[in-house]
Write a protein that holds these residues in place. Structure first.
Motif, PDB file in Angstrom:
ATOM      1  N   PHE A 158       0.847  -1.196   0.000  1.00 23.44           N
ATOM      2  CA  PHE A 158       0.000   0.000   0.000  1.00 23.44           C
ATOM      3  C   PHE A 158       0.879   1.242   0.000  1.00 23.44           C
ATOM      4  N   ASP A 159       0.272   2.343  -0.435  1.00 28.25           N
ATOM      5  CA  ASP A 159       0.963   3.624  -0.491  1.00 28.25           C
ATOM      6  C   ASP A 159       0.966   4.287   0.883  1.00 28.25           C
ATOM      7  N   GLU A 160       1.684   5.396   0.960  1.00 29.78           N
ATOM      8  CA  GLU A 160       1.689   6.169   2.190  1.00 29.78           C
ATOM      9  C   GLU A 160       1.223   7.592   1.907  1.00 29.78           C
ATOM     10  N   TRP A 161       0.438   8.140   2.855  1.00 34.48           N
ATOM     11  CA  TRP A 161      -0.043   9.517   2.781  1.00 34.48           C
ATOM     12  C   TRP A 161       0.411  10.241   4.045  1.00 34.48           C
ATOM     13  N   ILE A 162       0.568  11.540   3.936  1.00 31.22           N
ATOM     14  CA  ILE A 162       0.903  12.357   5.098  1.00 31.22           C
ATOM     15  C   ILE A 162      -0.084  13.511   5.219  1.00 31.22           C
ATOM     16  N   ALA A 163      -0.215  14.030   6.436  1.00 30.22           N
ATOM     17  CA  ALA A 163      -1.082  15.187   6.696  1.00 30.22           C
ATOM     18  C   ALA A 163      -0.671  15.780   8.038  1.00 30.22           C
ATOM     19  N   PRO A 164      -0.871  17.087   8.218  1.00 30.28           N
ATOM     20  CA  PRO A 164      -0.566  17.697   9.516  1.00 30.28           C
ATOM     21  C   PRO A 164      -1.501  17.169  10.600  1.00 30.28           C
ATOM     22  N   VAL A 165      -0.934  16.798  11.739  1.00 27.93           N
ATOM     23  CA  VAL A 165      -1.713  16.279  12.862  1.00 27.93           C
ATOM     24  C   VAL A 165      -1.249  16.947  14.145  1.00 27.93           C
ATOM     25  N   ALA A 166      -2.174  17.083  15.081  1.00 29.86           N
ATOM     26  CA  ALA A 166      -1.863  17.709  16.367  1.00 29.86           C
ATOM     27  C   ALA A 166      -2.742  17.104  17.446  1.00 29.86           C
ATOM     28  N   ALA A 167      -2.308  17.221  18.684  1.00 30.27           N
ATOM     29  CA  ALA A 167      -3.091  16.735  19.820  1.00 30.27           C
ATOM     30  C   ALA A 167      -4.290  17.649  20.058  1.00 30.27           C
ATOM     31  N   PRO A 168      -5.435  17.108  20.489  1.00 31.50           N
ATOM     32  CA  PRO A 168      -6.598  17.953  20.822  1.00 31.50           C
ATOM     33  C   PRO A 168      -6.259  19.058  21.815  1.00 31.50           C
ATOM     34  N   ALA A 169      -5.350  18.778  22.757  1.00 32.34           N
ATOM     35  CA  ALA A 169      -4.983  19.803  23.744  1.00 32.34           C
ATOM     36  C   ALA A 169      -4.314  20.995  23.076  1.00 32.34           C
ATOM     37  N   LEU A 170      -3.484  20.725  22.053  1.00 30.39           N
ATOM     38  CA  LEU A 170      -2.838  21.822  21.329  1.00 30.39           C
ATOM     39  C   LEU A 170      -3.864  22.606  20.524  1.00 30.39           C
ATOM     40  N   VAL A 171      -4.800  21.895  19.894  1.00 32.26           N
ATOM     41  CA  VAL A 171      -5.855  22.570  19.129  1.00 32.26           C
ATOM     42  C   VAL A 171      -6.644  23.507  20.047  1.00 32.26           C
ATOM     43  N   GLU A 172      -6.961  23.032  21.234  1.00 34.68           N
ATOM     44  CA  GLU A 172      -7.698  23.858  22.196  1.00 34.68           C
ATOM     45  C   GLU A 172      -6.863  25.068  22.611  1.00 34.68           C
ATOM     46  N   ARG A 173      -5.569  24.837  22.805  1.00 36.52           N
ATOM     47  CA  ARG A 173      -4.685  25.921  23.234  1.00 36.52           C
ATOM     48  C   ARG A 173      -4.543  27.006  22.164  1.00 36.52           C
ATOM     49  N   MET A 174      -4.653  26.595  20.902  1.00 33.11           N
ATOM     50  CA  MET A 174      -4.520  27.569  19.808  1.00 33.11           C
ATOM     51  C   MET A 174      -5.799  28.370  19.586  1.00 33.11           C
ATOM     52  N   GLN A 175      -6.856  28.023  20.280  1.00 32.25           N
ATOM     53  CA  GLN A 175      -8.082  28.830  20.341  1.00 32.25           C
ATOM     54  C   GLN A 175      -8.668  29.140  18.953  1.00 32.25           C
ATOM     55  N   GLY A 176      -8.848  28.095  18.187  1.00 33.94           N
ATOM     56  CA  GLY A 176      -9.565  28.239  16.925  1.00 33.94           C
ATOM     57  C   GLY A 176      -8.801  28.895  15.803  1.00 33.94           C
ATOM     58  N   ARG A 177      -7.472  28.965  15.890  1.00 31.73           N
ATOM     59  CA  ARG A 177      -6.712  29.544  14.785  1.00 31.73           C
ATOM     60  C   ARG A 177      -6.837  28.668  13.543  1.00 31.73           C
ATOM     61  N   ASP A 178      -6.787  29.299  12.393  1.00 31.81           N
ATOM     62  CA  ASP A 178      -7.004  28.620  11.126  1.00 31.81           C
ATOM     63  C   ASP A 178      -6.003  27.467  10.961  1.00 31.81           C
ATOM     64  N   PRO A 179      -6.465  26.209  10.877  1.00 34.66           N
ATOM     65  CA  PRO A 179      -5.547  25.070  10.723  1.00 34.66           C
ATOM     66  C   PRO A 179      -4.855  25.033   9.369  1.00 34.66           C
ATOM     67  N   HIS A 180      -5.378  25.790   8.395  1.00 37.47           N
ATOM     68  CA  HIS A 180      -4.725  25.830   7.092  1.00 37.47           C
ATOM     69  C   HIS A 180      -3.557  26.813   7.074  1.00 37.47           C
ATOM     70  N   ASP A 181      -3.540  27.752   8.002  1.00 39.41           N
ATOM     71  CA  ASP A 181      -2.446  28.718   8.102  1.00 39.41           C
ATOM     72  C   ASP A 181      -1.511  28.255   9.215  1.00 39.41           C
TER      73      ASP A 181
END
Length: 307
Positions: A158-181
């Protein structure tokens, strides 16, 4: 001088490579005193001191090093010649792969193989170094790379794919900042490696400063789980963490990379009955996994919020 037995010479080679009589004795299934006695016998026969003995182990003397250089290569040749006769029981199969694939992808699926073929006896090994089929008693490996290993049979699983990933705690800490930026997020990894490829693929600018770099994928993804920063997750290892709620995808895009996972084995393994069963099973599992990744984006992902 009377002929010296091969057993004495073999114990010398084992001890010389181990650099420690205790480790060498364990490898040879002897007691330390028995091994030490054999080494002294050899030293008496050649009338040379072969080891300097100290509280922290043993070290070859100049004479010992000359002897190892002269005979070690011949024992390596014997090992290579005998390797093809090892692990040939048809119901026993030795499988080697990298640790991340072993724990994240292979082991969670093995119950189905064991249930379908209870006669199989699996010996599972994980390592980050390439197997030498001429020396190592291994029947088949799962390798990550571009394929095309000389002298070996290889089939893409099978092939391999990559994507940006982060912990939910970090997402919460970033307070809704645009994940695409990602310029505002703490990033993990090599700014000149896959992140550069990702920035071109996603059409975003990635900052030059990164929080940390790691020499293994396992360590990188562990740091992401702990909330240290955003990693480019390889889906084979990141997807189970996403499904478990330990990581989130930032956005909803995967990037396919050139490397893939291959089933690799030497020609001598082709007739192995256990390998035939394993090969048939893993190709079905790999096809199902590849289809699932293509058709279903990660269940947990973070998208841009409306203002």
């Amino acid at each position: 001088m009377a002929r010296i037995s091969l057993d004495l010479l073999q114990q010398f080679v084992v001890a010389a490579r181990a650099g420690n009589f205790s480790r060498a004795a364990e490898q040879s299934h002897l007691t330390v005193s028995a091994l030490s006695h054999q080494i002294r016998q050899l030293e008496q026969r050649v009338e040379r001191k072969l080891f300097d003995r100290g509280p922290r182990g043993v070290q070859l003397t100049a004479e010992g090093q000359r002897l190892l250089d002269a005979i070690g290569v011949h024992f390596e040749g014997i090992d290579r010649a005998l390797a093809v006769y090892r692990c040939r029981r048809e119901e026993a199969l030795t499988v080697n792969t990298i640790p991340g694939v072993m724990t994240s992808w292979l082991v969670p699926r093995l119950a189905g193989l064991v249930a379908a073929h209870p006669e199989l006896e699996l010996n599972l090994q994980s390592s980050t170094t390439l197997v030498d089929f001429e020396r190592d008693p291994v029947d088949v490996v799962i390798r990550y790379g571009l394929g095309g290993w000389s002298g070996l049979q290889s089939e893409c699983l099978f092939d391999e794919w990559i994507a940006p990933v982060a912990a939910p705690a970090l997402v919460e800490r970033m307070q809704g900042r645009d994940p695409h930026d990602l310029s505002a997020w703490p990033l993990l990894g090599d700014p000149g490696g896959r992140w550069r490829d990702w920035s071109e693929y996603a059409g975003v600018e990635v900052p030059r400063r990164f929080v940390a770099q790691f020499d293994t994928t396992d360590a990188l993804q562990r740091a992401a789980v702990e909330g240290m920063g955003v990693a480019l997750g390889r889906m084979v290892m990141a997807r189970p963490l996403i499904d478990a709620g330990l990581l989130c995808m930032l956005g909803d895009r995967y990037m396919k990379i050139p490397e893939a996972y291959f089933l690799v084995y030497p020609p001598r393994s082709e007739s192995h009955a256990g390998l035939r069963l394993f090969r048939e099973w893993i190709k079905k599992e790999a096809a199902a996994y590849q289809q699932a990744i293509k058709c279903a984006p990660a269940n947990r992902r973070v998208t841009a919020r409306s203002p």
